[in-house]
Design a protein around this motif. Structure first.
Motif, mmCIF file in Angstrom:
data_model
loop_
_atom_site.group_PDB
_atom_site.id
_atom_site.type_symbol
_atom_site.label_atom_id
_atom_site.label_comp_id
_atom_site.label_asym_id
_atom_site.label_seq_id
_atom_site.Cartn_x
_atom_site.Cartn_y
_atom_site.Cartn_z
ATOM 1 N N SER A 6 0.741 -1.185 -0.260
ATOM 2 C CA SER A 6 -0.120 0.184 -0.293
ATOM 3 C C SER A 6 0.802 1.406 0.451
ATOM 4 N N THR A 7 0.115 2.660 -0.190
ATOM 5 C CA THR A 7 0.700 3.882 -0.201
ATOM 6 C C THR A 7 1.725 3.477 0.815
ATOM 7 N N THR A 8 0.862 3.851 2.112
ATOM 8 C CA THR A 8 1.603 3.909 3.746
ATOM 9 C C THR A 8 2.030 2.331 3.899
ATOM 10 N N GLN A 9 2.564 1.569 3.332
ATOM 11 C CA GLN A 9 3.188 0.303 3.426
ATOM 12 C C GLN A 9 4.759 1.286 2.446
ATOM 13 N N ASP A 12 6.410 3.888 4.246
ATOM 14 C CA ASP A 12 7.512 3.881 6.079
ATOM 15 C C ASP A 12 8.600 2.841 5.349
ATOM 16 N N ILE A 13 8.829 2.002 4.228
ATOM 17 C CA ILE A 13 10.051 1.364 3.483
ATOM 18 C C ILE A 13 10.450 2.172 2.817
ATOM 19 N N VAL A 14 10.482 3.199 2.051
ATOM 20 C CA VAL A 14 11.380 4.712 1.737
ATOM 21 C C VAL A 14 11.985 5.300 2.677
ATOM 22 N N THR A 15 11.166 5.407 3.868
ATOM 23 C CA THR A 15 11.931 6.268 5.014
ATOM 24 C C THR A 15 12.426 5.618 6.173
ATOM 25 N N THR A 16 12.388 4.123 6.160
ATOM 26 C CA THR A 16 13.268 2.803 6.674
ATOM 27 C C THR A 16 14.201 3.371 6.441
ATOM 28 N N ALA A 17 14.959 2.819 4.809
ATOM 29 C CA ALA A 17 15.629 2.853 4.588
ATOM 30 C C ALA A 17 16.385 4.322 4.222
ATOM 31 N N HIS A 18 15.843 5.333 3.900
ATOM 32 C CA HIS A 18 17.005 6.699 4.130
ATOM 33 C C HIS A 18 17.064 6.562 6.098
ATOM 34 N N ALA A 19 16.299 6.699 6.508
ATOM 35 C CA ALA A 19 16.896 6.158 8.512
ATOM 36 C C ALA A 19 18.010 5.362 8.701
ATOM 37 N N ALA A 66 15.330 -2.824 14.987
ATOM 38 C CA ALA A 66 15.011 -2.903 16.073
ATOM 39 C C ALA A 66 13.538 -2.311 16.135
ATOM 40 N N ALA A 67 13.714 -0.534 16.302
ATOM 41 C CA ALA A 67 13.247 0.140 16.990
ATOM 42 C C ALA A 67 11.673 0.715 15.215
ATOM 43 N N ARG A 68 12.019 0.060 14.478
ATOM 44 C CA ARG A 68 10.817 0.323 13.364
ATOM 45 C C ARG A 68 10.479 -0.487 12.770
ATOM 46 N N ARG A 69 11.235 -1.672 12.894
ATOM 47 C CA ARG A 69 10.874 -2.586 11.397
ATOM 48 C C ARG A 69 11.051 -4.145 12.317
ATOM 49 N N PRO A 70 10.377 -4.177 13.687
ATOM 50 C CA PRO A 70 10.889 -5.569 14.010
ATOM 51 C C PRO A 70 10.383 -6.777 13.420
ATOM 52 N N GLN A 71 9.664 -6.738 12.931
ATOM 53 C CA GLN A 71 8.539 -8.104 12.014
ATOM 54 C C GLN A 71 9.778 -8.188 10.959
ATOM 55 N N ASP A 72 10.361 -7.360 10.257
ATOM 56 C CA ASP A 72 11.411 -7.873 8.900
ATOM 57 C C ASP A 72 12.491 -8.378 9.066
ATOM 58 N N GLY A 136 16.091 2.875 -5.910
ATOM 59 C CA GLY A 136 15.817 2.629 -6.740
ATOM 60 C C GLY A 136 14.485 1.471 -5.859
ATOM 61 N N GLY A 137 13.185 1.978 -6.368
ATOM 62 C CA GLY A 137 12.330 0.585 -6.061
ATOM 63 C C GLY A 137 10.877 1.146 -5.544
ATOM 64 N N LEU A 138 10.271 0.904 -5.558
ATOM 65 C CA LEU A 138 8.987 1.105 -5.152
ATOM 66 C C LEU A 138 8.615 1.988 -5.861
ATOM 67 N N GLY A 139 8.179 1.966 -7.051
ATOM 68 C CA GLY A 139 7.952 3.573 -7.963
ATOM 69 C C GLY A 139 9.047 4.304 -7.713
ATOM 70 N N CYS A 140 10.127 4.128 -7.178
ATOM 71 C CA CYS A 140 11.124 5.235 -7.446
ATOM 72 C C CYS A 140 12.422 5.497 -7.715
ATOM 73 N N ALA A 141 13.030 5.917 -8.183
ATOM 74 C CA ALA A 141 14.704 5.659 -8.930
ATOM 75 C C ALA A 141 14.904 7.274 -9.126
ATOM 76 N N GLU A 142 15.765 7.539 -7.797
ATOM 77 C CA GLU A 142 16.171 9.494 -7.429
ATOM 78 C C GLU A 142 17.151 9.343 -7.164
ATOM 79 N N TRP A 143 17.652 9.876 -7.423
ATOM 80 C CA TRP A 143 19.685 10.603 -6.448
ATOM 81 C C TRP A 143 19.607 11.509 -5.937
ATOM 82 N N THR A 144 20.432 11.818 -4.729
ATOM 83 C CA THR A 144 20.506 12.975 -3.890
ATOM 84 C C THR A 144 22.125 13.416 -3.771
ATOM 85 N N GLY A 145 22.098 13.799 -4.192
ATOM 86 C CA GLY A 145 23.744 14.419 -3.236
ATOM 87 C C GLY A 145 23.733 16.465 -3.405
#
Length: 267
Positions: A6-9, A12-19, A66-72, A136-145
């Motif tokens: 879902s959009t919410t999922q 959350d995954i992208v935000t976790t990856a950045h974290a 452990a704090a954000r996605r302990p189920q994974d 890249g993934g889940l509809g994203c393909a981007e770079w920042t710098g």
């Protein structure tokens, strides 16, 4: 069948990856280009280095999960695998290119991927010292710098004779692997060595066309798979099959170039 989110999922995954990438940056940069860097060898019969920075970065990322996605589940290079209940696994390489890190060269990176048993859903290649991040993934393909950011898109090169090829080690695995790589190298315009995971980021960013490597683990290749496929490229093993779990990988900017490289690899 690929998992759906879902959009919410997805958010959350992208935000976790950045974290995760932010945590690894904070943990690893204090160790880079310092005389006090502690180095151990994981392979007494050869040289497979691990540093305090590798361990600190993976520990920091595991704390975030452990704090954000302990189920994974978690598969990392420096610690034992951690089981999960979601069917998803975070695949972490805290420093891909430890030899480059030891030498003070900014060719190493932090690799983060989220996958299930069949597919990579998200990949991140982060270069903390330069400050560049490729996602890249889940509809994203981007770079920042430090010079901005934008969309990731592989080049449109279809001819082997116009391609730029990169790999990390000139030896490229076994004697037979080296011979196969050389067949491809003799047909391209330019060959460069030694960029570790940063070569995959350059492919996704449209700067080079091919990366060919051997002897990879899942944590070496899953993040590049996510980033490059989202940018329009192709990543397989040397036979054209999945390379999710490591081994010999060929990443190409276009399907046509990928097919040409495979033909030469097979001899």
């Amino acid at each position: 069948m690929a998992a759906t989110f879902s959009t919410t999922q997805r958010d959350d995954i992208v935000t976790t990856a950045h974290a995760l990438a932010d945590a690894a940056r904070a943990a690893v940069l204090p160790h880079f280009r310092t005389a006090a860097l502690a180095i151990d060898n994981k392979e007494p019969s050869g040289f497979d280095p691990v540093t305090d920075a590798d361990r600190a970065a993976e520990a920091a990322m595991r704390e975030v999960l452990a704090a954000r996605r302990p189920q994974d589940a978690i598969l990392g290079e420096e610690q034992d695998a951690t089981p999960g209940t979601s069917g998803l696994t975070w695949v972490l390489d805290p420093i891909d290119g430890t030899r480059g890190f030891m030498a003070g060269a900014p060719t190493w990176g932090v690799l983060i991927a989220l996958s299930d048993a069949r597919n990579v859903h998200l990949g991140v290649i982060d270069q903390p010292y330069i400050g560049e991040r490729f996602l890249g993934g889940l509809g994203c393909a981007e770079w920042t710098g430090p010079h901005g950011g934008g969309a990731l898109r592989t080049r449109k090169t279809t001819s082997l004779g116009l391609a730029t090829l990169m790999t990390t080690f000139p030896e490229v695995g076994t004697t037979e692997d080296r011979a196969a790589f050389t067949r491809v190298a003799h047909g391209v315009r330019l060959v460069r060595y030694g960029l570790d995971c940063y070569a995959y980021a350059l492919l996704a960013a449209g700067q080079i066309d091919l990366v060919i490597e051997a002897g990879l683990h899942a944590y070496d290749i899953q993040a590049p798979i996510g980033v490059i496929e989202a940018a329009g490229g192709v990543v397989t093993d040397w036979e054209g099959g999945p390379v999710l779990h490591g081994g010999r990988a060929v990443a190409a900017a276009t399907p046509e170039l990928h097919a040409a490289a495979l033909e030469r690899l097979k001899g």
